[in-house]
Scaffold this active site. Structure first.
Site, PDB file in Angstrom:
ATOM      1  N   PHE A 131     -16.476 -11.028   5.621  1.00  0.00           N
ATOM      2  CA  PHE A 131     -17.416  -9.954   4.790  1.00  0.00           C
ATOM      3  C   PHE A 131     -18.136 -10.519   3.688  1.00  0.00           C
ATOM      4  CE2 PHE A 131     -17.743  -6.918   1.346  1.00  0.00           C
ATOM      5  CZ  PHE A 131     -18.085  -5.863   1.804  1.00  0.00           C
ATOM      6  N   ASP A 216     -19.803 -18.680   0.940  1.00  0.00           N
ATOM      7  CA  ASP A 216     -19.407 -17.406   0.172  1.00  0.00           C
ATOM      8  C   ASP A 216     -18.301 -17.571  -0.811  1.00  0.00           C
ATOM      9  OD1 ASP A 216     -19.193 -14.835  -0.848  1.00  0.00           O
ATOM     10  OD2 ASP A 216     -19.591 -13.934   1.077  1.00  0.00           O
ATOM     11  N   LYS A 245     -18.377 -11.181  -8.317  1.00  0.00           N
ATOM     12  CA  LYS A 245     -16.985 -10.702  -8.824  1.00  0.00           C
ATOM     13  C   LYS A 245     -16.745 -11.175 -10.102  1.00  0.00           C
ATOM     14  CE  LYS A 245     -15.254  -9.256  -4.424  1.00  0.00           C
ATOM     15  NZ  LYS A 245     -14.898  -7.932  -4.322  1.00  0.00           N
TER      16      LYS A 245
HETATM   17  N1  PLP Z   1     -18.861 -11.600  -0.158  1.00  0.00           N
HETATM   18  C1  PLP Z   1     -17.395 -11.581  -0.261  1.00  0.00           C
HETATM   19  C2  PLP Z   1     -16.830 -12.488   0.118  1.00  0.00           C
HETATM   20  C3  PLP Z   1     -16.970 -10.277  -0.831  1.00  0.00           C
HETATM   21  O1  PLP Z   1     -15.449 -10.423  -0.981  1.00  0.00           O
HETATM   22  C4  PLP Z   1     -17.709  -9.335  -1.305  1.00  0.00           C
HETATM   23  C5  PLP Z   1     -17.168  -8.014  -1.823  1.00  0.00           C
HETATM   24  O2  PLP Z   1     -15.832  -7.811  -1.846  1.00  0.00           O
HETATM   25  C6  PLP Z   1     -18.946  -9.433  -0.925  1.00  0.00           C
HETATM   26  C7  PLP Z   1     -19.643 -10.446  -0.800  1.00  0.00           C
HETATM   27  C8  PLP Z   1     -19.999  -8.245  -1.584  1.00  0.00           C
HETATM   28  O3  PLP Z   1     -19.960  -8.349  -2.977  1.00  0.00           O
HETATM   29  P1  PLP Z   1     -20.771  -6.975  -3.676  1.00  0.00           P
HETATM   30  O4  PLP Z   1     -19.562  -5.831  -3.408  1.00  0.00           O
HETATM   31  O5  PLP Z   1     -20.620  -7.349  -5.166  1.00  0.00           O
HETATM   32  O6  PLP Z   1     -22.011  -6.765  -3.217  1.00  0.00           O
END
Ligand code: PLP
Length: 386
Positions: A131, A216, A245
């Site tokens: 994700f 990520d 986050k």
């Molecule tokens: N990447 C990862 C691993 C995530 O867990 C998330 C959100 O849960 C995101 C990207 C996306 O972040 P945002 O919701 O701040 O756009």
């Protein structure tokens, strides 16, 4: 009386409850009900609700300068970039507002690098279950089955392989590949870690093949796994990584971080009105100053050991499965029942947890959660378990 939420766009299912206050690991709704919060804004409030260092930073910075536009540097922006660069060993930091925005930037940077250094290569290898966000490109990069039929046509250029499958990864990297993009732990998929040895071999492979490694760390970064960055559990140093986050501890703040070699944006390639605002980055500095201390991170690891042991005991005593994850990004496998129903039942009892899949409960408490709060959580959870 009209429903005050009528005009809120219904993009997600939520119970009809309005939260009005938070303190540490606790949330309070408008009717005065109390909830023990083991989701914390989706692994965002790393210091819990209303931590004094964040409140002080917000107040002090808001009274001086909130936003001077991205056309100018500001002092907290420069300091936060320095803190992230010096703690990670990478050089350039672009500050933005959300995880998806940081990842979108990482994808653009990899494409830019591919144009410059790899004959126009633009493909990025990602993993099934991954994700990376909800913009069109980050949804296309994600390996979430539910995203597959949505918003066609997808952004092209993403090749997906199973996580922890080295042969598949080796086969997927071709002359068209600019980068490999991975989460150290797949959080939204249900807390599935990339094995340390796998990450190290992928790092070696990407070097050998001359492509970038993007990590990520939106969910795993800023102490969540017991180290400031999850890659610190290994010898791996990525070319690019992203944070979100926990970096803002609850305010919208994210970062795209790149090594000198990978950092090849030209002025005008990347930007955004709110990116690096003084108010948000001042909070980011306060969070970094608090989390990036050896004793704070050691406590995260100790709390994690305690939490894992107690959760595993509870799960075993009810015939459920193993605990997965690292630090305070944890999940437990249910052998029967529906995790969503457990989450609903727990909410009724005043406990907030999450079900990323029908057979998994996930826990993402504040990093300063206490052992007593872990005990309280398990006490509230037990009667909800099938
Ligand atoms: N990447 C990862 C691993 C995530 O867990 C998330 C959100 O849960 C995101 C990207 C996306 O972040 P945002 O919701 O701040 O756009």
């Amino acid at each position: 009386m009209t429903n005050p939420t009528t005009h809120v766009m219904k993009v997600t299912k939520r119970p009809y409850v309005q939260m009005v206050e938070g303190k540490g690991s606790w949330l309070y709704d408008e009717d005065g009900r109390t909830y023990l919060d083991f989701v914390q804004g989706w692994a965002v409030n790393c210091l819990g609700h209303a931590h004094p260092v964040m409140l002080d930073a917000l107040q002090a910075q808001a009274s001086r300068l909130i936003n001077c536009s991205p056309s100018y540097y500001n002092a907290p922006m420069a300091r936060l970039a320095t803190l992230v660069a010096e703690s990670s060993g990478l050089h350039d930091v672009y500050l933005c507002n959300s995880g998806a925005e940081a990842n979108e930037g990482a994808i653009k940077l990899a494409r830019r690098w591919g144009q410059r250094h790899r004959g126009g290569a633009y493909e990025i290898v990602t993993t099934h279950g991954a994700f990376h966000g909800r913009t069109l490109a980050t949804m296309s990069a994600s390996g979430k089955t539910a995203f597959e039929p949505l918003f066609e046509p997808k952004v092209p250029g993403f090749v997906k392989v199973p996580l922890n499958d080295l042969d598949a990864m080796a086969a997927a990297i071709t002359d068209h590949t600019a980068a490999v993009m991975l989460e150290p732990i797949q959080g939204e998929a249900g807390v599935f870690p990339a094995d340390d040895a796998y990450l190290e071999t992928v790092r070696a492979l990407t070097r050998e093949r001359g492509v970038l490694l993007i990590l990520d760390e939106i969910q795993t970064g800023i102490g969540r796994t017991g180290r400031l960055y999850a890659f610190e559990h290994t010898s791996v140093r990525p070319d690019i990584f992203t944070l979100g986050k926990g970096l803002g501890g609850g305010v919208p703040l994210a970062a795209l971080v790149a090594s000198t070699d990978a950092s090849c944006f030209e002025p005008g390639d990347q930007g955004g009105t709110f990116g690096g605002s003084a108010l948000m980055t001042a909070v980011g500095c306060a969070v970094m100053d608090t989390v990036n201390r050896p004793e704070f991170l050691a406590t995260v690891r100790e709390t994690s050991d305690y939490f894992v042991r107690r959760l595993a005991e509870l799960a075993a005593s009810h015939g459920h499965g193993a605990v997965r994850g690292r630090g305070l990004l944890l999940a437990v496998a249910l052998t029967r029942g529906d995790a969503a129903a457990v989450v609903e039942h727990a909410f009724e009892r005043g406990l907030i947890i999450n079900a990323p899949r029908p057979d998994t409960l996930r826990f993402m408490p504040a990093l300063n959660v206490t052992r007593d709060e872990v005990d309280e959580m398990l006490k509230l959870l037990e009667p909800c378990l099938p």
